[in-house]
Write a protein that holds these residues in place. Structure first.
Motif, PDB file in Angstrom:
ATOM      1  N   THR A   1     -43.518   5.698  -3.710  1.00 58.62           N
ATOM      2  CA  THR A   1     -42.951   6.836  -2.979  1.00 58.62           C
ATOM      3  C   THR A   1     -43.669   8.129  -3.365  1.00 58.62           C
ATOM      4  OG1 THR A   1     -40.849   5.663  -3.215  1.00 58.62           O
ATOM      5  CG2 THR A   1     -40.761   7.894  -2.294  1.00 58.62           C
ATOM      6  N   PHE A   2     -43.917   8.292  -4.674  1.00 61.48           N
ATOM      7  CA  PHE A   2     -44.657   9.487  -5.102  1.00 61.48           C
ATOM      8  C   PHE A   2     -46.077   9.467  -4.507  1.00 61.48           C
ATOM      9  CE2 PHE A   2     -41.288   9.590  -8.288  1.00 61.48           C
ATOM     10  CZ  PHE A   2     -41.027  10.954  -8.367  1.00 61.48           C
ATOM     11  N   ALA A   3     -46.666   8.266  -4.376  1.00 61.86           N
ATOM     12  CA  ALA A   3     -48.036   8.186  -3.868  1.00 61.86           C
ATOM     13  C   ALA A   3     -48.089   8.358  -2.343  1.00 61.86           C
ATOM     14  CB  ALA A   3     -48.654   6.845  -4.271  1.00 61.86           C
ATOM     15  N   TYR A   4     -47.218   7.640  -1.598  1.00 61.50           N
ATOM     16  CA  TYR A   4     -47.291   7.665  -0.126  1.00 61.50           C
ATOM     17  C   TYR A   4     -46.576   8.877   0.471  1.00 61.50           C
ATOM     18  CZ  TYR A   4     -49.537   3.128   0.184  1.00 61.50           C
ATOM     19  OH  TYR A   4     -50.447   2.115   0.085  1.00 61.50           O
ATOM     20  N   GLN A   5     -45.290   9.032   0.094  1.00 64.96           N
ATOM     21  CA  GLN A   5     -44.551  10.154   0.708  1.00 64.96           C
ATOM     22  C   GLN A   5     -44.964  11.471   0.027  1.00 64.96           C
ATOM     23  OE1 GLN A   5     -42.965   6.954   0.356  1.00 64.96           O
ATOM     24  NE2 GLN A   5     -43.490   6.936   2.537  1.00 64.96           N
ATOM     25  N   GLY A   6     -45.297  11.404  -1.277  1.00 60.23           N
ATOM     26  CA  GLY A   6     -45.760  12.600  -1.985  1.00 60.23           C
ATOM     27  C   GLY A   6     -47.222  12.890  -1.661  1.00 60.23           C
ATOM     28  N   GLY A   7     -48.124  12.066  -2.199  1.00 61.19           N
ATOM     29  CA  GLY A   7     -49.558  12.300  -1.997  1.00 61.19           C
ATOM     30  C   GLY A   7     -49.963  12.206  -0.530  1.00 61.19           C
ATOM     31  N   GLY A   8     -49.524  11.149   0.141  1.00 66.70           N
ATOM     32  CA  GLY A   8     -49.953  10.894   1.522  1.00 66.70           C
ATOM     33  C   GLY A   8     -49.332  11.846   2.533  1.00 66.70           C
ATOM     34  N   ARG A   9     -47.993  12.002   2.466  1.00 69.01           N
ATOM     35  CA  ARG A   9     -47.305  12.836   3.483  1.00 69.01           C
ATOM     36  C   ARG A   9     -47.132  14.286   3.054  1.00 69.01           C
ATOM     37  NH1 ARG A   9     -48.036   9.029   7.085  1.00 69.01           N
ATOM     38  NH2 ARG A   9     -46.509   7.349   7.181  1.00 69.01           N
ATOM     39  N   GLY A  10     -47.327  14.564   1.766  1.00 67.68           N
ATOM     40  CA  GLY A  10     -47.263  15.953   1.301  1.00 67.68           C
ATOM     41  C   GLY A  10     -45.872  16.430   0.902  1.00 67.68           C
ATOM     42  N   ILE A  11     -44.923  15.509   0.681  1.00 75.43           N
ATOM     43  CA  ILE A  11     -43.589  15.936   0.225  1.00 75.43           C
ATOM     44  C   ILE A  11     -43.681  16.345  -1.251  1.00 75.43           C
ATOM     45  CG2 ILE A  11     -41.199  15.181  -0.207  1.00 75.43           C
ATOM     46  CD1 ILE A  11     -41.401  13.351   2.181  1.00 75.43           C
ATOM     47  N   ASP A  12     -42.980  17.418  -1.568  1.00 77.10           N
ATOM     48  CA  ASP A  12     -42.996  17.940  -2.927  1.00 77.10           C
ATOM     49  C   ASP A  12     -42.443  16.894  -3.919  1.00 77.10           C
ATOM     50  OD1 ASP A  12     -43.216  20.612  -4.449  1.00 77.10           O
ATOM     51  OD2 ASP A  12     -41.308  19.729  -5.087  1.00 77.10           O
ATOM     52  N   ALA A  13     -43.163  16.704  -5.025  1.00 79.94           N
ATOM     53  CA  ALA A  13     -42.775  15.668  -5.996  1.00 79.94           C
ATOM     54  C   ALA A  13     -41.384  15.922  -6.577  1.00 79.94           C
ATOM     55  CB  ALA A  13     -43.815  15.589  -7.111  1.00 79.94           C
ATOM     56  N   GLN A  14     -40.987  17.195  -6.667  1.00 85.81           N
ATOM     57  CA  GLN A  14     -39.653  17.481  -7.238  1.00 85.81           C
ATOM     58  C   GLN A  14     -38.530  16.968  -6.348  1.00 85.81           C
ATOM     59  OE1 GLN A  14     -39.063  21.493  -8.339  1.00 85.81           O
ATOM     60  NE2 GLN A  14     -40.419  21.338 -10.122  1.00 85.81           N
ATOM     61  N   ARG A  15     -38.751  17.033  -5.036  1.00 86.83           N
ATOM     62  CA  ARG A  15     -37.723  16.511  -4.111  1.00 86.83           C
ATOM     63  C   ARG A  15     -37.621  15.004  -4.267  1.00 86.83           C
ATOM     64  NH1 ARG A  15     -38.858  18.045   1.745  1.00 86.83           N
ATOM     65  NH2 ARG A  15     -36.834  17.105   2.126  1.00 86.83           N
ATOM     66  N   ILE A  16     -38.767  14.354  -4.432  1.00 88.22           N
ATOM     67  CA  ILE A  16     -38.745  12.899  -4.619  1.00 88.22           C
ATOM     68  C   ILE A  16     -38.054  12.568  -5.950  1.00 88.22           C
ATOM     69  CG2 ILE A  16     -40.168  10.810  -4.837  1.00 88.22           C
ATOM     70  CD1 ILE A  16     -42.289  12.244  -3.110  1.00 88.22           C
ATOM     71  N   ALA A  17     -38.345  13.368  -6.967  1.00 83.84           N
ATOM     72  CA  ALA A  17     -37.737  13.117  -8.286  1.00 83.84           C
ATOM     73  C   ALA A  17     -36.215  13.275  -8.231  1.00 83.84           C
ATOM     74  CB  ALA A  17     -38.348  14.054  -9.326  1.00 83.84           C
ATOM     75  N   GLN A  18     -35.720  14.174  -7.388  1.00 87.65           N
ATOM     76  CA  GLN A  18     -34.255  14.337  -7.262  1.00 87.65           C
ATOM     77  C   GLN A  18     -33.626  13.070  -6.691  1.00 87.65           C
ATOM     78  OE1 GLN A  18     -33.934  17.812  -4.815  1.00 87.65           O
ATOM     79  NE2 GLN A  18     -33.905  19.213  -6.557  1.00 87.65           N
ATOM     80  N   LEU A  19     -34.269  12.522  -5.656  1.00 87.57           N
ATOM     81  CA  LEU A  19     -33.742  11.280  -5.065  1.00 87.57           C
ATOM     82  C   LEU A  19     -33.878  10.121  -6.047  1.00 87.57           C
ATOM     83  CD1 LEU A  19     -35.131  11.668  -1.445  1.00 87.57           C
ATOM     84  CD2 LEU A  19     -32.728  11.612  -2.104  1.00 87.57           C
ATOM     85  N   GLU A  20     -34.968  10.115  -6.780  1.00 87.75           N
ATOM     86  CA  GLU A  20     -35.176   9.059  -7.792  1.00 87.75           C
ATOM     87  C   GLU A  20     -34.018   9.064  -8.785  1.00 87.75           C
ATOM     88  OE1 GLU A  20     -38.324   9.906 -10.626  1.00 87.75           O
ATOM     89  OE2 GLU A  20     -38.784   7.779 -10.804  1.00 87.75           O
ATOM     90  N   GLN A  21     -33.644  10.247  -9.250  1.00 90.04           N
ATOM     91  CA  GLN A  21     -32.558  10.353 -10.228  1.00 90.04           C
ATOM     92  C   GLN A  21     -31.230   9.927  -9.588  1.00 90.04           C
ATOM     93  OE1 GLN A  21     -32.516  10.597 -13.379  1.00 90.04           O
ATOM     94  NE2 GLN A  21     -30.273  10.700 -13.471  1.00 90.04           N
ATOM     95  N   PHE A  22     -30.997  10.366  -8.353  1.00 85.96           N
ATOM     96  CA  PHE A  22     -29.747  10.046  -7.655  1.00 85.96           C
ATOM     97  C   PHE A  22     -29.603   8.527  -7.467  1.00 85.96           C
ATOM     98  CE2 PHE A  22     -27.625   9.334  -3.481  1.00 85.96           C
ATOM     99  CZ  PHE A  22     -26.379   9.825  -3.800  1.00 85.96           C
ATOM    100  N   VAL A  23     -30.697   7.877  -7.058  1.00 80.51           N
ATOM    101  CA  VAL A  23     -30.621   6.447  -6.720  1.00 80.51           C
ATOM    102  C   VAL A  23     -30.771   5.562  -7.961  1.00 80.51           C
ATOM    103  CG1 VAL A  23     -31.864   4.609  -5.470  1.00 80.51           C
ATOM    104  CG2 VAL A  23     -31.348   6.768  -4.326  1.00 80.51           C
ATOM    105  N   GLN A  24     -31.602   5.959  -8.898  1.00 80.06           N
ATOM    106  CA  GLN A  24     -31.933   5.052 -10.007  1.00 80.06           C
ATOM    107  C   GLN A  24     -31.188   5.384 -11.303  1.00 80.06           C
ATOM    108  OE1 GLN A  24     -36.283   5.115  -8.112  1.00 80.06           O
ATOM    109  NE2 GLN A  24     -36.320   4.679 -10.291  1.00 80.06           N
TER     110      GLN A  24
END
Ligand code: Z5A
Length: 217
Positions: free
Chosen positions: A104-127
């Motif tokens: 997710t960090f590689a495709y949605q972050g690196g590939g699509r340009g979503i900010d890594a902090q937003r991904i990290a928030q969902l990571e914490q919420f889900v995992q």
């Protein structure tokens, strides 16, 4: 109570050999008497596989928004964790997963340009703090990996999925994001040169597994 199992993930761009080597890692562990649950993301359970279909569907009639893609990835992961990964780890089985949140960090972050902090928030919420014990990152140039896949697409006469239709620049950004994540967590990642002949890739994987299993047992 049984000891919690270990969580091993394989990562890398398309065509680097993840599916091939997930099977190798599973067999390697089973030969040593370890109970293994092999799985993949997106997917791994019936509902999560249904979300995978939505994510990969190349239908051009309704483009998938970048945020919807991110949320679908995490919805599939929440289901996968609840139904399969966490119960397996809790009963002491080891889980070997073809892709997880680093993707997710590689495709949605690196590939699509979503900010890594937003991904990290969902990571914490889900995992809630769950992370792989080791991540085997298969790395090679996207151009060379694509050549491997071209042969398979031709042989099977299959349509490219939504990700396979992306341009090489997308996959270069994905590779950079993976390498940055590996550099920021060297204790978790093992970087494997995936451009080597398969036998050499598997020798390298065996070395990492031997070292980790000796530490964990
Ligand atoms: N995705 C996402 O965006 N966000 C997320 O959080 C997650 C996923 C979890 C589906 O994943 C898509 O979901 C993925 C990212 C996105 N799309 N992309 N790209 P997937 O894992 O199903 O998709 P994939 O990476 O495209 O899988 P793949 O095409 O099956 O590639 P692979 O599993 O890495 O490769 P393989 O099938 O094992 O090997 C490819 C071919 O190369 C095959 O013919 C092998 O026999 C051959 N091979 C393997 N190793 C070698 C060596 N060493 N030498 C020569 N030939 C080899």
């Amino acid at each position: 109570m049984s000891k919690r199992g270990r969580f091993i993930t394989l990562e890398g761009g398309e065509g680097v050999g993840k599916s091939t080597n997930v099977a190798f890692v599973e067999a390697w562990l089973k030969e040593r008497g370890i109970e293994v649950v092999r799985t993949r993301e997106p997917g791994g359970t019936a509902r999560a596989e249904a979300i995978r279909e939505l994510l990969l569907d190349p239908s051009p009639t309704e483009p998938l928004s970048v945020d919807a893609e991110l949320l679908l990835v995490f919805a599939a992961r929440a289901q996968h964790l609840a139904e399969k990964i966490l119960p397996a780890l809790e009963r002491g089985a080891w889980v070997v997963c073809d892709r997880f949140t680093d993707a997710t960090f590689a495709y949605q972050g690196g590939g699509r340009g979503i900010d890594a902090q937003r991904i990290a928030q969902l990571e914490q919420f889900v995992q809630r703090g769950l992370a792989p014990d080791v991540t085997l990152l298969l790395d090679m140039s996207p151009e060379a990996a694509k050549e491997r896949l071209e042969g398979r697409l031709r042989d099977l006469n299959t349509q490219r999925d939504r990700f396979e239709q992306e341009r090489v620049e997308f996959f270069m950004a994905v590779r950079r994001a993976y390498l940055e994540r590996a550099a920021s967590a060297p204790e978790r990642f093992a970087l494997i040169d995936a451009a080597q002949p398969l036998q050499d890739v598997q020798v390298a994987l065996s070395r990492v597994l031997e070292e980790r299993v000796a530490q964990w047992r």
